[in-house]
Design a protein around this motif. Structure first.
Motif, PDB file in Angstrom:
ATOM      1  N   SER A  18       0.840  -1.217   0.000  1.00  0.00           N
ATOM      2  CA  SER A  18       0.000   0.000   0.000  1.00  0.00           C
ATOM      3  C   SER A  18       0.867   1.256   0.000  1.00  0.00           C
ATOM      4  O   SER A  18       0.580   2.217  -0.730  1.00  0.00           O
ATOM      5  CB  SER A  18      -0.916   0.039   1.232  1.00  0.00           C
ATOM      6  N   THR A  19       1.942   1.235   0.786  1.00  0.00           N
ATOM      7  CA  THR A  19       2.850   2.389   0.858  1.00  0.00           C
ATOM      8  C   THR A  19       3.407   2.699  -0.523  1.00  0.00           C
ATOM      9  O   THR A  19       3.448   3.853  -0.951  1.00  0.00           O
ATOM     10  CB  THR A  19       4.033   2.044   1.811  1.00  0.00           C
ATOM     11  N   ARG A  51     -14.954  -8.896  -0.939  1.00  0.00           N
ATOM     12  CA  ARG A  51     -13.748  -8.761  -0.107  1.00  0.00           C
ATOM     13  C   ARG A  51     -14.120  -8.840   1.381  1.00  0.00           C
ATOM     14  O   ARG A  51     -13.474  -9.544   2.162  1.00  0.00           O
ATOM     15  CB  ARG A  51     -13.071  -7.411  -0.383  1.00  0.00           C
ATOM     16  N   ARG A  97      -2.294  -6.051  -5.410  1.00  0.00           N
ATOM     17  CA  ARG A  97      -2.560  -7.487  -5.573  1.00  0.00           C
ATOM     18  C   ARG A  97      -3.403  -7.762  -6.813  1.00  0.00           C
ATOM     19  O   ARG A  97      -4.289  -7.010  -7.171  1.00  0.00           O
ATOM     20  CB  ARG A  97      -3.290  -8.098  -4.369  1.00  0.00           C
ATOM     21  N   THR A 102      -3.441 -15.048  -6.085  1.00  0.00           N
ATOM     22  CA  THR A 102      -4.227 -16.291  -6.079  1.00  0.00           C
ATOM     23  C   THR A 102      -3.293 -17.503  -6.165  1.00  0.00           C
ATOM     24  O   THR A 102      -3.488 -18.501  -5.459  1.00  0.00           O
ATOM     25  CB  THR A 102      -5.220 -16.301  -7.266  1.00  0.00           C
ATOM     26  N   ARG A 150      -0.611  -2.756  13.388  1.00  0.00           N
ATOM     27  CA  ARG A 150      -1.892  -2.118  13.051  1.00  0.00           C
ATOM     28  C   ARG A 150      -3.088  -2.629  13.846  1.00  0.00           C
ATOM     29  O   ARG A 150      -4.177  -2.105  13.729  1.00  0.00           O
ATOM     30  CB  ARG A 150      -2.179  -2.339  11.577  1.00  0.00           C
TER      31      ARG A 150
HETATM   32  N1  Z5A Z   1      -5.892 -12.606  -1.276  1.00  0.00           N
HETATM   33  C1  Z5A Z   1      -5.932 -13.933  -1.667  1.00  0.00           C
HETATM   34  O1  Z5A Z   1      -5.913 -14.831  -0.822  1.00  0.00           O
HETATM   35  N2  Z5A Z   1      -6.036 -14.231  -2.985  1.00  0.00           N
HETATM   36  C2  Z5A Z   1      -6.122 -13.278  -3.944  1.00  0.00           C
HETATM   37  O2  Z5A Z   1      -6.213 -13.597  -5.130  1.00  0.00           O
HETATM   38  C3  Z5A Z   1      -6.039 -11.905  -3.525  1.00  0.00           C
HETATM   39  C4  Z5A Z   1      -5.918 -11.616  -2.190  1.00  0.00           C
HETATM   40  C5  Z5A Z   1      -6.092 -10.816  -4.556  1.00  0.00           C
HETATM   41  C6  Z5A Z   1      -6.074  -8.960   1.218  1.00  0.00           C
HETATM   42  O3  Z5A Z   1      -5.293  -8.304   2.069  1.00  0.00           O
HETATM   43  C7  Z5A Z   1      -6.001 -10.435   1.541  1.00  0.00           C
HETATM   44  O4  Z5A Z   1      -6.580 -11.133   0.447  1.00  0.00           O
HETATM   45  C8  Z5A Z   1      -4.577 -10.875   1.642  1.00  0.00           C
HETATM   46  C9  Z5A Z   1      -4.426 -12.026   0.655  1.00  0.00           C
HETATM   47  C10 Z5A Z   1      -5.800 -12.297   0.172  1.00  0.00           C
HETATM   48  N3  Z5A Z   1      -4.348 -11.341   2.962  1.00  0.00           N
HETATM   49  N4  Z5A Z   1      -3.317 -11.363   3.629  1.00  0.00           N
HETATM   50  N5  Z5A Z   1      -2.539 -11.442   4.414  1.00  0.00           N
HETATM   51  P1  Z5A Z   1      -4.576  -6.949   1.722  1.00  0.00           P
HETATM   52  O5  Z5A Z   1      -3.809  -7.023   0.473  1.00  0.00           O
HETATM   53  O6  Z5A Z   1      -5.536  -5.853   1.837  1.00  0.00           O
HETATM   54  O7  Z5A Z   1      -3.695  -6.846   3.014  1.00  0.00           O
HETATM   55  P2  Z5A Z   1      -2.241  -7.212   3.337  1.00  0.00           P
HETATM   56  O8  Z5A Z   1      -1.403  -7.991   2.454  1.00  0.00           O
HETATM   57  O9  Z5A Z   1      -2.397  -7.770   4.694  1.00  0.00           O
HETATM   58  O10 Z5A Z   1      -1.631  -5.824   3.135  1.00  0.00           O
HETATM   59  P3  Z5A Z   1      -1.040  -4.971   4.237  1.00  0.00           P
HETATM   60  O11 Z5A Z   1      -0.922  -5.679   5.537  1.00  0.00           O
HETATM   61  O12 Z5A Z   1      -1.836  -3.702   4.219  1.00  0.00           O
HETATM   62  O13 Z5A Z   1       0.423  -4.804   3.804  1.00  0.00           O
HETATM   63  P4  Z5A Z   1       1.156  -3.887   2.778  1.00  0.00           P
HETATM   64  O14 Z5A Z   1       0.159  -3.048   2.033  1.00  0.00           O
HETATM   65  O15 Z5A Z   1       2.034  -4.748   2.017  1.00  0.00           O
HETATM   66  O16 Z5A Z   1       2.028  -2.957   3.730  1.00  0.00           O
HETATM   67  P5  Z5A Z   1       1.929  -1.392   4.083  1.00  0.00           P
HETATM   68  O17 Z5A Z   1       0.592  -1.100   4.759  1.00  0.00           O
HETATM   69  O18 Z5A Z   1       2.317  -0.572   2.937  1.00  0.00           O
HETATM   70  O19 Z5A Z   1       3.119  -1.303   5.130  1.00  0.00           O
HETATM   71  C11 Z5A Z   1       3.015  -1.873   6.426  1.00  0.00           C
HETATM   72  C12 Z5A Z   1       3.829  -1.008   7.424  1.00  0.00           C
HETATM   73  O20 Z5A Z   1       5.210  -1.108   7.117  1.00  0.00           O
HETATM   74  C13 Z5A Z   1       3.487   0.488   7.370  1.00  0.00           C
HETATM   75  O21 Z5A Z   1       3.547   0.978   8.677  1.00  0.00           O
HETATM   76  C14 Z5A Z   1       4.612   1.070   6.504  1.00  0.00           C
HETATM   77  O22 Z5A Z   1       4.888   2.408   6.833  1.00  0.00           O
HETATM   78  C15 Z5A Z   1       5.785   0.179   6.885  1.00  0.00           C
HETATM   79  N6  Z5A Z   1       6.784   0.005   5.817  1.00  0.00           N
HETATM   80  C16 Z5A Z   1       6.567  -0.189   4.489  1.00  0.00           C
HETATM   81  N7  Z5A Z   1       7.730  -0.350   3.832  1.00  0.00           N
HETATM   82  C17 Z5A Z   1       8.712  -0.253   4.756  1.00  0.00           C
HETATM   83  C18 Z5A Z   1      10.152  -0.327   4.697  1.00  0.00           C
HETATM   84  N8  Z5A Z   1      10.812  -0.566   3.542  1.00  0.00           N
HETATM   85  N9  Z5A Z   1      10.825  -0.220   5.840  1.00  0.00           N
HETATM   86  C19 Z5A Z   1      10.183  -0.018   7.017  1.00  0.00           C
HETATM   87  N10 Z5A Z   1       8.834   0.090   7.155  1.00  0.00           N
HETATM   88  C20 Z5A Z   1       8.116  -0.035   6.036  1.00  0.00           C
END
Ligand code: Z5A
Length: 207
Positions: A18-19, A51, A97, A102, A150
């Motif tokens: 997301s970032t 979703r 994603r 998948t 979170r």
């Molecule tokens: N799913 C599936 O099973 N099959 C499918 O076909 C599809 C999806 C399409 C959707 O979740 C769920 O659906 C997913 C798979 C399934 N489930 N899981 N697990 P999602 O995509 O909405 O949620 P997520 O994967 O859990 O995304 P997330 O937790 O929001 O993570 P993210 O978007 O990758 O991370 P972020 O929010 O950008 O960053 C997290 C924190 O880290 C934030 O505080 C940032 O500031 C920090 N961050 C980011 N980069 C860095 C670096 N480089 N250093 C330090 N800190 C950082």
């Protein structure tokens, strides 16, 4: 009018999708490129309802087959109503994603047959594949620690460590099988380095 580019972000939870989706959105806007940002599962009214059902921990146990079909049902709506029209009018689409998830979650995590996923991919997408996929890869614990800050866990986030290791392995296999489309980015690096790597990969598409 030339067709827009379709860029997807993939990777385990908390790796920074997301970032960096937001980062690429601003970067492309700074180059005056029209951008549509979206996500999966989701992206339309019906797909967002699917979703919510898929992530809801309290719903009745969802079978693996139902989970797989619901992912593709949401994707079908998303492609028809958001992604295809945007690409056709020349906008770039950045999607948090897509189908590699998948292969990783339903294939690697749930052990569904890859040939079944391929069949559904062909049925729902025809020839459409992303132009570029950025796979943010980090050890599972790194992503979990970032995501863990979170709060409440959804149905996927409540899975075991082994499940997420299997998901990561399946993502890495996808990258190996699709080296032209998928670029692996080391997501455990500081954010500034991750973003520099992303710009390097994007640059050829801008020419
Ligand atoms: N799913 C599936 O099973 N099959 C499918 O076909 C599809 C999806 C399409 C959707 O979740 C769920 O659906 C997913 C798979 C399934 N489930 N899981 N697990 P999602 O995509 O909405 O949620 P997520 O994967 O859990 O995304 P997330 O937790 O929001 O993570 P993210 O978007 O990758 O991370 P972020 O929010 O950008 O960053 C997290 C924190 O880290 C934030 O505080 C940032 O500031 C920090 N961050 C980011 N980069 C860095 C670096 N480089 N250093 C330090 N800190 C950082």
């Amino acid at each position: 009018m030339s067709r827009g580019k379709f860029i997807t972000f993939e990777g385990g939870e908390g790796v920074g999708k997301s970032t960096n989706v937001a980062f690429v959105e601003s970067y492309l806007q700074s180059k005056a490129i029209p951008v549509v940002v979206t996500r999966e599962p989701g992206g339309t009214k019906l797909a967002e309802k699917l979703r919510a059902l898929l992530l809801d921990k309290k719903s009745e146990a969802i079978t693996e087959e139902a989970e797989l079909l619901l992912m593709f049902a949401a994707r079908s709506q998303h492609l028809k109503h958001v992604i295809e029209p945007a690409l056709a009018r020349g906008d770039w689409v950045i999607c948090d994603r897509f189908t590699d998830a998948t292969y990783a979650y339903q294939g690697g995590g749930r052990n569904m047959k890859i040939s079944t996923i391929e069949g559904l991919e062909n049925l729902i997408q025809g020839n459409l594949r992303p132009d570029l996929t950025l796979l943010l890869d980090a050890p599972v614990k790194v992503g979990m620690e970032r995501a863990g800050k979170r709060g409440a866990f959804d149905r996927f986030e409540s899975e075991t460590l082994q499940f997420f290791e299997d998901v990561r392995r399946a993502y890495l296999l996808q990258a190996e099988l699709n080296p032209k489309r998928i670029t692996l980015i080391k997501a455990s690096q500081p954010l500034a380095e991750v973003q520099q790597a992303i710009i390097t990969v994007l640059s050829p598409l801008l020419r």
